[in-house]
Write a protein that holds these residues in place. Structure first.
Motif, PDB file in Angstrom:
ATOM      1  N   GLU A   1       0.832  -1.207   0.000  1.00 55.46           N
ATOM      2  CA  GLU A   1       0.000   0.000   0.000  1.00 55.46           C
ATOM      3  C   GLU A   1       0.863   1.252   0.000  1.00 55.46           C
ATOM      4  O   GLU A   1       1.852   1.354   0.717  1.00 55.46           O
ATOM      5  CB  GLU A   1      -0.895   0.007   1.233  1.00 55.46           C
ATOM      6  CG  GLU A   1      -1.800   1.223   1.313  1.00 55.46           C
ATOM      7  CD  GLU A   1      -2.558   1.277   2.623  1.00 55.46           C
ATOM      8  OE1 GLU A   1      -3.292   2.260   2.832  1.00 55.46           O
ATOM      9  OE2 GLU A   1      -2.401   0.334   3.430  1.00 55.46           O
ATOM     10  N   GLU A   2       0.472   2.219  -0.804  1.00 52.15           N
ATOM     11  CA  GLU A   2       1.163   3.506  -0.837  1.00 52.15           C
ATOM     12  C   GLU A   2       0.689   4.350   0.344  1.00 52.15           C
ATOM     13  O   GLU A   2      -0.494   4.639   0.476  1.00 52.15           O
ATOM     14  CB  GLU A   2       0.866   4.214  -2.151  1.00 52.15           C
ATOM     15  CG  GLU A   2       1.565   5.551  -2.299  1.00 52.15           C
ATOM     16  CD  GLU A   2       1.216   6.231  -3.608  1.00 52.15           C
ATOM     17  OE1 GLU A   2       0.453   7.211  -3.584  1.00 52.15           O
ATOM     18  OE2 GLU A   2       1.683   5.747  -4.667  1.00 52.15           O
ATOM     19  N   LEU A   3       1.635   4.749   1.209  1.00 52.30           N
ATOM     20  CA  LEU A   3       1.283   5.551   2.373  1.00 52.30           C
ATOM     21  C   LEU A   3       1.407   7.041   2.087  1.00 52.30           C
ATOM     22  O   LEU A   3       0.489   7.820   2.366  1.00 52.30           O
ATOM     23  CB  LEU A   3       2.165   5.180   3.563  1.00 52.30           C
ATOM     24  CG  LEU A   3       1.984   3.792   4.160  1.00 52.30           C
ATOM     25  CD1 LEU A   3       2.943   3.595   5.321  1.00 52.30           C
ATOM     26  CD2 LEU A   3       0.545   3.578   4.617  1.00 52.30           C
ATOM     27  N   VAL A   4       2.569   7.437   1.575  1.00 56.86           N
ATOM     28  CA  VAL A   4       2.827   8.849   1.304  1.00 56.86           C
ATOM     29  C   VAL A   4       3.452   8.979  -0.070  1.00 56.86           C
ATOM     30  O   VAL A   4       4.322   8.181  -0.444  1.00 56.86           O
ATOM     31  CB  VAL A   4       3.798   9.464   2.343  1.00 56.86           C
ATOM     32  CG1 VAL A   4       3.887  10.979   2.171  1.00 56.86           C
ATOM     33  CG2 VAL A   4       3.383   9.132   3.757  1.00 56.86           C
ATOM     34  N   SER A   5       3.009   9.986  -0.804  1.00 56.86           N
ATOM     35  CA  SER A   5       3.650  10.257  -2.091  1.00 56.86           C
ATOM     36  C   SER A   5       3.811  11.763  -2.273  1.00 56.86           C
ATOM     37  O   SER A   5       2.918  12.544  -1.941  1.00 56.86           O
ATOM     38  CB  SER A   5       2.839   9.659  -3.249  1.00 56.86           C
ATOM     39  OG  SER A   5       1.606  10.324  -3.396  1.00 56.86           O
ATOM     40  N   LEU A   6       4.966  12.139  -2.765  1.00 57.76           N
ATOM     41  CA  LEU A   6       5.265  13.529  -3.089  1.00 57.76           C
ATOM     42  C   LEU A   6       5.578  13.598  -4.578  1.00 57.76           C
ATOM     43  O   LEU A   6       6.375  12.791  -5.081  1.00 57.76           O
ATOM     44  CB  LEU A   6       6.474  14.048  -2.302  1.00 57.76           C
ATOM     45  CG  LEU A   6       6.331  14.216  -0.785  1.00 57.76           C
ATOM     46  CD1 LEU A   6       6.449  12.874  -0.075  1.00 57.76           C
ATOM     47  CD2 LEU A   6       7.399  15.174  -0.253  1.00 57.76           C
ATOM     48  N   ARG A   7       4.968  14.544  -5.258  1.00 59.86           N
ATOM     49  CA  ARG A   7       5.196  14.732  -6.688  1.00 59.86           C
ATOM     50  C   ARG A   7       5.493  16.201  -6.957  1.00 59.86           C
ATOM     51  O   ARG A   7       4.629  17.065  -6.790  1.00 59.86           O
ATOM     52  CB  ARG A   7       3.961  14.291  -7.498  1.00 59.86           C
ATOM     53  CG  ARG A   7       3.674  12.801  -7.440  1.00 59.86           C
ATOM     54  CD  ARG A   7       4.743  12.001  -8.186  1.00 59.86           C
ATOM     55  NE  ARG A   7       4.514  10.559  -8.078  1.00 59.86           N
ATOM     56  CZ  ARG A   7       5.049   9.783  -7.151  1.00 59.86           C
ATOM     57  NH1 ARG A   7       5.849  10.318  -6.234  1.00 59.86           N
ATOM     58  NH2 ARG A   7       4.799   8.491  -7.127  1.00 59.86           N
ATOM     59  N   GLY A   8       6.731  16.475  -7.324  1.00 61.25           N
ATOM     60  CA  GLY A   8       7.128  17.838  -7.639  1.00 61.25           C
ATOM     61  C   GLY A   8       6.963  18.799  -6.473  1.00 61.25           C
ATOM     62  O   GLY A   8       6.687  19.994  -6.672  1.00 61.25           O
ATOM     63  N   VAL A   9       7.157  18.298  -5.248  1.00 64.08           N
ATOM     64  CA  VAL A   9       6.897  19.110  -4.060  1.00 64.08           C
ATOM     65  C   VAL A   9       7.980  20.159  -3.851  1.00 64.08           C
ATOM     66  O   VAL A   9       9.185  19.868  -3.905  1.00 64.08           O
ATOM     67  CB  VAL A   9       6.770  18.215  -2.807  1.00 64.08           C
ATOM     68  CG1 VAL A   9       6.908  19.025  -1.524  1.00 64.08           C
ATOM     69  CG2 VAL A   9       5.437  17.483  -2.821  1.00 64.08           C
TER      70      VAL A   9
END
Length: 235
Positions: free
Chosen positions: A2-10
């Motif tokens: 399971e994906e808990l945290v994702s950052l994209r271009g932060v």
């Protein structure tokens, strides 16, 4: 997993008193799944603490997208964010941050005072069980000033994990410990995280600590890059 945290271009930018912009994080991409052990290594001032605050729902990005368990953080507001942080994120700090006038057991109980009824009414039992898991059941009534540095950090780990968080954030967890004790603490963190299925993210300047993780990144001037950190190489 399971994906808990994702950052994209932060990005994270703050405005200085002279109206100049300070760019702390620059286009950070990072995904943390359940069961991951991830390390972020970098020098002081590179943005590690800012990244930890974002992962731990203590702050929000200036730009880009940050999702926690699939939900954009800007949609999680006020008390809802605080409740999610309390139930899903455990923090382990370099300086332990134990309450000096409370026993080891009382320190571990503290997060359960703000938990729901199922945890609150079993708080002593849950805290004792967690102290036992970190090997300190026999020191439950001992105050922090009577514990060694390694024992204090183990109490701090028990406190961080007692509510069963999905994500454990360790901020320089071995910085106040000698090498051997630090290695033992990291092994304990990894073991307990693995047993519970939690994700562990270690923020550190020590590449020897980073090398214990299964995925490692380097943060330099706000830019995060995936890296293989060789054991024993100085940051």
């Amino acid at each position: 997993m399971e994906e808990l945290v994702s950052l994209r271009g932060v990005t994270r930018t703050v405005l200085l008193p002279d109206d100049q912009e300070l760019h702390i994080l620059r286009g950070v991409d990072l995904t943390v799944h359940s069961g991951d052990h991830t390390a972020v290594v970098g020098r002081s001032g590179c943005g590690k603490s800012t990244l930890l605050n974002l992962l731990g729902l203590l702050d929000t990005p200036t730009g880009g997208e940050l999702r926690f368990q699939g939900t954009p953080v800007e949609q999680i507001r006020g008390n809802a964010r605080a409740r999610l942080r309390g139930s899903s994120v455990g923090f382990v700090f370099q300086q332990f941050n134990l309450l000096p006038g409370r026993s080891a057991l009382d320190n571990v109980i503290t997060p359960l005072l703000y938990a729901g009824p199922s945890h609150f009414w079993k708080r002593r039992e849950l805290a004792m069980d967690m102290l036992d898991r970190v090997g300190l059941a026999g020191r439950a009534e001992t105050f922090p000033n009577m514990l060694s540095g390694g024992e204090q950090q183990r109490v701090a780990i028990a406190r961080a994990l007692v509510r069963g968080p999905r994500l454990i954030l360790a901020d320089e967890p071995t910085g106040a410990l000698d090498v051997d004790t630090g290695q033992a603490v990291m092994a304990l963190l990894d073991t307990v995280a693995t047993e519970s299925g939690a994700a562990l993210v270690t923020i550190t300047h020590d590449v020897n600590v980073a090398a214990l993780a299964r995925a490692s990144y380097r943060l330099d001037s706000g830019v995060l890059t995936s890296t293989e950190v060789p054991l024993g190489v100085s940051a």
